[in-house]
Design an enzyme around this catalytic site. Structure first.
Site, PDB file in Angstrom:
ATOM      1  N   HIS A 253      -0.870  -8.722   9.707  1.00 44.83           N
ATOM      2  CA  HIS A 253       0.592  -8.627   9.693  1.00 44.83           C
ATOM      3  C   HIS A 253       1.146  -8.752   8.277  1.00 44.83           C
ATOM      4  O   HIS A 253       1.033  -9.806   7.643  1.00 44.83           O
ATOM      5  CB  HIS A 253       1.166  -9.739  10.580  1.00 44.83           C
ATOM      6  CG  HIS A 253       2.581  -9.549  10.992  1.00 44.83           C
ATOM      7  ND1 HIS A 253       3.241 -10.432  11.807  1.00 44.83           N
ATOM      8  CD2 HIS A 253       3.479  -8.569  10.719  1.00 44.83           C
ATOM      9  CE1 HIS A 253       4.474 -10.014  12.020  1.00 44.83           C
ATOM     10  NE2 HIS A 253       4.646  -8.881  11.356  1.00 44.83           N
TER      11      HIS A 253
ATOM     12  N   TYR B  55       7.118 -13.866  15.574  1.00 48.89           N
ATOM     13  CA  TYR B  55       8.334 -13.550  16.304  1.00 48.89           C
ATOM     14  C   TYR B  55       8.841 -14.802  17.029  1.00 48.89           C
ATOM     15  O   TYR B  55       8.351 -15.175  18.095  1.00 48.89           O
ATOM     16  CB  TYR B  55       8.097 -12.429  17.310  1.00 48.89           C
ATOM     17  CG  TYR B  55       7.596 -11.131  16.715  1.00 48.89           C
ATOM     18  CD1 TYR B  55       7.761 -10.837  15.363  1.00 48.89           C
ATOM     19  CD2 TYR B  55       6.936 -10.189  17.505  1.00 48.89           C
ATOM     20  CE1 TYR B  55       7.301  -9.651  14.812  1.00 48.89           C
ATOM     21  CE2 TYR B  55       6.493  -8.988  16.963  1.00 48.89           C
ATOM     22  CZ  TYR B  55       6.665  -8.734  15.627  1.00 48.89           C
ATOM     23  OH  TYR B  55       6.203  -7.560  15.089  1.00 48.89           O
TER      24      TYR B  55
END
Length: 307
Positions: A122, A54
């Protein structure tokens, strides 16, 4: 989540998704980012979910700055492994044991912590075998050592998540955008499997990238402009909710809890006002008649459990 063997965490009902404060959609002032995290903790959305991906570490740095002044007992911290980030280079998938350890070392430095409550693998859908052989076992060892409280995996796809649940000893999964008021593909396999195995489900992306927060032409849907047929369905959901005086955002946040496997809902926000507004709607009463009308209008399948 009910701890089955003394090691799995009881997770907060609501959490803050911190991709937006990593400048996902637009630049966020650093002070606003910190205030957003504080608003979540103060309001009870105490699962703080971030990731190195992110903003190439920006989200983690901002979360770390905000949480540095917060008692560690007041929140649970979640991050992810599986992406290698480096200044000036494109992020790349990295699911080896050493990759996992390097990733967590970087996250610890950016976040200013020495342990995590949850760590997810992820987006390993194209690297499942490597995740099964290397990434998950590395996290399980760290769980045994007390560095990680719970081991999970996070994806936008339910079928590969179900495969990971079958093949590894996960404590939790994070499913983004695949179990929402708009669409429920995770209901077919992932959620029943998790319920059977005692794996907690975190529902994220409950607004389907923003569509259910503001259904309109051009609204984001999976990070692209919404197709016309999907927009029509979202507007139909909004119409039914409006007849009962229920904001669509309220129904979207509460819907996942109808399934017994769902333990938490994580909602992204980029300002303290968004956090406060979302939490107010998350507690708004919703009449059973509204869920029934959604079924009668074929906007929800009769097999889908509702709160």
């Amino acid at each position: 989540m009910t701890p089955a063997d003394g090691r799995r965490l009881a997770l907060p009902r609501f959490g803050l998704g911190c991709a937006p404060i990593g400048d996902l959609y637009h630049e966020v002032d650093p002070d606003v980012a910190a205030a957003t995290v504080h608003a979540a903790v103060d309001g009870g959305a105490t699962l703080i979910d971030t990731a190195p991906l992110y903003g190439d570490g920006l989200s983690e740095r901002r979360v770390g700055r905000a949480l540095a002044t917060v008692d560690r007992a007041r929140f649970q911290l979640s991050t992810k492994v599986g992406w290698q980030i480096a200044e000036g280079a494109e992020p790349r998938h990295a699911f080896g044991r050493d990759d996992v350890l390097r990733s967590l070392e970087g996250s610890m430095e950016r976040l200013g912590v020495d342990r995590f409550d949850v760590v997810h693998v992820h987006d390993p859908e194209d690297h499942l075998d490597e995740a099964v052989r290397h990434a998950v076992p590395a996290l399980l060892r760290l769980r045994d050592e007390g560095v990680v409280g719970a081991v999970g995996a996070g994806m936008n796809h339910s079928a590969p998540l179900a495969e990971l649940v079958r093949r590894t000893d996960l404590d939790v999964v994070l499913i983004a955008g695949r179990y929402t008021l708009l669409e429920q593909p995770a209901l077919a396999g992932l959620l029943p499997l998790c319920a059977e195995r005692g794996v907690g489900v975190i529902a994220a992306g409950v607004f389907n990238s923003g569509l259910l927060a503001d259904p309109r032409p051009g609204a984001p849907y999976h990070y692209h402009p919404v197709p016309d047929d999907v927009l029509r369905r979202a507007l139909a959901l909004d119409d039914v909710c409006a007849r009962y005086g229920v904001p669509l955002r309220a129904a979207a946040q509460q819907f996942p809890f109808g399934h017994p496997a769902v333990v938490s809902v994580v909602v992204g926000a980029a300002s303290p006002q968004e956090v406060t507004g979302n939490l107010e709607l998350a507690g708004q009463p919703i009449p059973a008649a509204m869920w029934a009308e959604l079924r009668e209008a074929h906007l929800l399948d009769p097999a889908v459990p509702v709160p």
